[in-house]
Design an enzyme around this catalytic site. Structure first.
Site, PDB file in Angstrom:
ATOM      1  CE  LYS A 227      -4.382  -1.762   1.685  1.00  0.00           C
ATOM      2  NZ  LYS A 227      -5.351  -1.838   2.792  1.00  0.00           N
ATOM      3  NE  ARG A 261      -7.572  -8.001   0.681  1.00  0.00           N
ATOM      4  CZ  ARG A 261      -7.083  -7.202  -0.256  1.00  0.00           C
ATOM      5  NH1 ARG A 261      -6.067  -6.425   0.007  1.00  0.00           N
ATOM      6  NH2 ARG A 261      -7.624  -7.181  -1.461  1.00  0.00           N
TER       7      ARG A 261
HETATM    8  C1  8Y4 Z   1      -1.117  -1.305  -3.981  1.00  0.00           C
HETATM    9  C2  8Y4 Z   1      -1.582  -2.512  -3.558  1.00  0.00           C
HETATM   10  C3  8Y4 Z   1      -1.852  -0.183  -3.768  1.00  0.00           C
HETATM   11  C4  8Y4 Z   1      -2.790  -2.586  -2.919  1.00  0.00           C
HETATM   12  C5  8Y4 Z   1      -3.072  -0.259  -3.138  1.00  0.00           C
HETATM   13  C6  8Y4 Z   1      -3.541  -1.465  -2.725  1.00  0.00           C
HETATM   14  C7  8Y4 Z   1      -7.983  -4.234   2.430  1.00  0.00           C
HETATM   15  C8  8Y4 Z   1      -9.041  -5.026   2.003  1.00  0.00           C
HETATM   16  C9  8Y4 Z   1      -8.193  -3.960   0.317  1.00  0.00           C
HETATM   17  C10 8Y4 Z   1      -7.651  -4.226   3.812  1.00  0.00           C
HETATM   18  C11 8Y4 Z   1      -9.453  -5.795   4.122  1.00  0.00           C
HETATM   19  C12 8Y4 Z   1      -5.431  -2.522  -1.595  1.00  0.00           C
HETATM   20  C13 8Y4 Z   1     -10.153  -5.472  -0.187  1.00  0.00           C
HETATM   21  C14 8Y4 Z   1      -6.786  -2.120  -1.199  1.00  0.00           C
HETATM   22  N1  8Y4 Z   1      -7.457  -3.581   1.352  1.00  0.00           N
HETATM   23  N2  8Y4 Z   1      -9.778  -5.812   2.820  1.00  0.00           N
HETATM   24  N3  8Y4 Z   1      -9.171  -4.842   0.669  1.00  0.00           N
HETATM   25  N4  8Y4 Z   1      -8.434  -5.026   4.606  1.00  0.00           N
HETATM   26  N5  8Y4 Z   1     -10.156  -6.541   4.978  1.00  0.00           N
HETATM   27  N6  8Y4 Z   1      -4.767  -1.477  -2.135  1.00  0.00           N
HETATM   28  O1  8Y4 Z   1      -6.765  -3.530   4.298  1.00  0.00           O
HETATM   29  O2  8Y4 Z   1      -5.002  -3.634  -1.439  1.00  0.00           O
HETATM   30  S1  8Y4 Z   1      -7.993  -3.410  -1.316  1.00  0.00           S
END
Ligand code: 8Y4
Length: 283
Positions: A227, A261
């Site tokens: 992230k 996750r």
């Molecule tokens: C790069 C990689 C940039 C990933 C942004 C992202 C969570 C989640 C997501 C979390 C739970 C993401 C569906 C966002 N984040 N579910 N989901 N907890 N429970 N962004 O933190 O991965 S999606």
């Protein structure tokens, strides 16, 4: 309140042991362009990727068809169904694994559960119309995640009086709403929602005080993998956040997270085995 979560989480017919940390592998079924995600090639690819994550030690595969990245556009329910349901079916058929569905739509929750998903992962914590009722009927575990605002604008100006208190107050309200809707307390997981309407300072405060949320006695799930918060600390793009993400997962588990996750399963599983070895030695 109890300070230890139930060591087992009932997921359909399978019971997940939460006494050691669990890795949930991220499986995105969100096409970047040209297709609506219903293409067979994309789905085959997703299933293969899930197989690799399972072989690497992931215990849950989190299937998502809606991009909730900052600024992402919304998808229709039909698009989400087309993306998610066939992949859930294929995962169950191929691997008989635990599948979690990352969705906020009650229609998708229901269809994914019928296809064999055993955990609902809702970044909107069942606040969409009909979501509470569907989960109550399904009697599946559900992860209630905190988000301030909506993905399209959540990072524009996040503000809190106290982030840990605000997130706790949100958990209190959503737990009450779930109980009132007939969802059993032992069906609930909590997630402070790293990056969802939070500055780097907010995210660090949440990570620092993550153990406060263990007082609910409910399983804690966290996602920091790749992230922006990792990128801000390292000043590195998304494809160079592996080691930072693994460090964040270790710190979260040290502070009480039960499920992480992640995108990078092999690396995270190894790191958490070290954490676990020391924990067993000290108990
Ligand atoms: C790069 C990689 C940039 C990933 C942004 C992202 C969570 C989640 C997501 C979390 C739970 C993401 C569906 C966002 N984040 N579910 N989901 N907890 N429970 N962004 O933190 O991965 S999606």
């Amino acid at each position: 309140m109890s300070d230890t979560a139930a060591p087992q989480l009932r997921c359909g017919s399978i019971s997940l042991d939460l006494s050691s940390p669990i890795v949930m592998g991220v499986l995105n079924v969100t096409p970047d362009s040209f297709s609506d995600g219903g293409s067979f090639a994309l789905q085959e690819n997703a299933v293969t990727h899930a197989g690799l994550m399972l072989a690497s030690g992931a215990k849950i595969i989190d299937v998502g068809g809606e991009s909730t990245r900052p600024g992402a556009e919304s998808v229709t329910v039909q698009q989400e169904l087309n993306r998610v349901v066939p992949v859930v079916e294929m995962l169950i058929k191929e691997y008989q694994c635990l599948v979690s569905v990352d969705t906020s739509s009650p229609e998708v929750m229901l269809a994914a559960a019928e296809a064999g998903a055993v955990l609902i992962n809702d970044v909107r914590a069942l606040q969409r119309d009909g979501a509470l009722d569907v989960v109550a009927k399904l009697d599946l575990p559900v992860c209630l995640m905190h988000m301030q605002g909506q993905p399209v604008d959540m990072q524009s100006n996040p503000q809190y009086s106290s982030i840990t208190q605000d997130v706790s107050a949100f958990f209190d309200r959503r737990i009450d709403a779930c109980l009132a809707a007939g969802i059993a307390r032992d069906r609930l997981l909590l997630d402070p929602g790293f990056g969802f309407g939070k500055t780097l300072a907010h995210n660090l405060e949440l990570l620092s005080h993550l153990n406060r949320f263990t007082s609910y006695g409910l399983p804690l799930l966290v996602g920091m993998s790749r992230k922006t918060m990792i990128g801000q600390i390292l000043d590195k793009p998304v494809d160079q956040r592996l080691f930072g993400s693994v460090a964040a997962a270790v710190l979260a588990v040290e502070r009480g997270a039960h499920i992480v996750r992640v995108h990078d399963v092999v690396e995270t599983v190894d790191a958490l085995r070290i954490v676990e070895a020391l924990r067993l030695r000290n108990n």
